[in-house]
Design a protein around this motif. Structure first.
Motif, short mmCIF file in Angstrom:
data_model
loop_
_atom_site.label_atom_id
_atom_site.label_comp_id
_atom_site.label_asym_id
_atom_site.label_seq_id
_atom_site.Cartn_x
_atom_site.Cartn_y
_atom_site.Cartn_z
N ASN A 36 1.36 5.97 6.63
CA ASN A 36 0.86 4.74 7.45
C ASN A 36 -0.09 4.46 8.48
O ASN A 36 0.66 4.54 9.27
N PRO A 88 -1.79 -6.93 -5.31
CA PRO A 88 -1.54 -5.70 -4.56
C PRO A 88 -0.35 -4.84 -4.68
O PRO A 88 0.94 -4.73 -4.19
N TYR A 121 4.11 0.39 -6.67
CA TYR A 121 4.97 0.26 -4.96
C TYR A 121 3.82 -1.04 -4.84
O TYR A 121 2.59 -1.39 -4.61
N TYR A 122 4.57 -1.38 -3.37
CA TYR A 122 4.29 -3.10 -3.51
C TYR A 122 2.73 -2.90 -2.20
O TYR A 122 3.39 -2.08 -1.17
N LYS A 123 2.14 -2.80 -2.48
CA LYS A 123 0.89 -2.89 -0.78
C LYS A 123 0.61 -3.53 0.10
O LYS A 123 0.74 -4.64 -0.05
N ASP A 124 1.11 -2.96 1.03
CA ASP A 124 2.20 -3.81 2.10
C ASP A 124 1.83 -2.99 3.77
O ASP A 124 3.55 -1.96 3.66
N ASP A 125 1.15 -2.00 4.37
CA ASP A 125 1.27 -1.01 5.23
C ASP A 125 2.11 -1.74 6.61
O ASP A 125 3.15 -0.41 6.50
N ALA A 126 2.36 -2.44 6.56
CA ALA A 126 3.13 -2.67 7.89
C ALA A 126 5.04 -2.71 7.11
O ALA A 126 5.72 -2.38 8.27
N LEU A 127 5.20 -2.72 5.44
CA LEU A 127 6.71 -2.31 5.21
C LEU A 127 6.85 -0.91 4.77
O LEU A 127 7.49 -0.32 4.08
N ASP A 129 4.30 0.80 2.15
CA ASP A 129 4.60 0.48 0.86
C ASP A 129 5.45 1.13 0.78
O ASP A 129 5.46 1.75 -0.93
N TRP A 142 3.46 -11.13 -8.21
CA TRP A 142 2.43 -10.43 -7.85
C TRP A 142 1.51 -9.62 -9.07
O TRP A 142 -0.15 -9.39 -8.84
N GLU A 179 -5.80 2.32 -8.21
CA GLU A 179 -5.48 0.27 -8.07
C GLU A 179 -5.75 -0.36 -9.06
O GLU A 179 -6.75 -0.03 -9.54
#
Length: 262
Positions: A36, A88, A121-127, A129, A142, A179
């Motif tokens: 990440n 996403p 996998y949900y695309k969210d760097d803060a979480l 993924d 989504w 993706e």
């Protein structure tokens, strides 16, 4: 071809406005990241190799009926692509236990899985993924059930094709990430393959030695990252060792007709 203004910069690519409505220019950087973005380096030549490998794979997938965002390569680092609305989600297909699935399920790395497994996998760097189920995907809107079905069907078709493509050149396809995006044409919408397919997004092992030829070389500090990518490109016929050249600058990138290119 002149680029428009940049509209998005990711870890390994930059997207620019394209020359025509509905198009973008995708630029491949030399940046390598892992964990990440906690680990980062610039590896000279990586972007050139990823551009050419992804071009080759996308063209081959189009030939077997998988729609993609790829239009054509512009130069050594840029592609002209269709503008899509990215879904996403990262769609991961696994054939062999490696990486996170080996840790999560306590499976020995390198063990063949009972069958190919598709994960979302949900695309969210803060979480980080996170791994998600189909219920999460539909509950949070989504993707629709039909889009999930389309993505899974395409992912398995890509897996079948790539497994054979790589096996033919002595490479085992361990797993890979895809993706997808929504392409709108008037009132019609279809799901198509987007992003890239390269050693950045695939785990590729030499069939004989089990040596990694992908980004795990960077993740695990094995060294020889660009050399691994170059070997993948060489085996696929994208580059060749030109013994007739007088200089020592290494392999030459070649076009689909086998001629050197620039």
């Amino acid at each position: 071809m002149a680029r428009g203004k940049p509209i998005y910069e990711g870890k390994a690519k930059i997207l620019y406005e394209g020359p025509e409505p509905g198009t973008l220019i995708q630029f491949f950087k030399d940046d390598a990241t892992a964990f990440n973005n906690q680990k980062h380096a610039v590896l000279e030549g990586k972007g050139v190799l990823n551009n050419r490998i992804s071009e080759f794979v996308m063209q081959e997938l189009e030939r077997v009926g998988v729609p993609t965002h790829f239009i054509r390569r512009l130069n050594m680092r840029e592609q002209l692509i269709r503008h899509v609305e990215i879904i996403p989600l990262e769609v991961v297909v696994r054939n062999v236990a490696a990486g996170s699935i080996a840790k999560r399920l306590g499976i020995s790395e390198g063990d063949a899985l009972p069958r190919s497994i598709v994960e979302f996998y949900y695309k969210d760097d803060a979480l980080g993924d996170p791994l998600v189920a189909e219920d999460h995907i539909t509950a949070f809107n989504w993707a629709s059930p039909q889009e999930i079905d389309d993505m899974m069907a395409y992912a398995l078709r890509v897996n079948d094709f790539l497994s054979g493509l790589f096996a033919a050149v002595g490479i085992r396809l361990i797993d890979f990430k895809l993706e997808f995006g929504r392409q709108y044409e008037g009132d019609m919408m279809r799901v198509i393959l987007a992003d890239e397919i390269s050693p950045d997004s695939c785990r590729l092992w030499d069939v004989q030695t089990k040596e990694s030829m992908d980004k795990d070389r960077f993740r695990k500090d094995l060294g020889g990252v660009v050399e691994g990518y170059r070997e993948v490109a060489r085996r696929l016929g994208i580059i060749r060792d030109d013994t007739e050249r007088s200089d020592t600058s290494g392999p030459v990138l070649v076009a689909s007709n086998g001629e050197p290119t620039t």
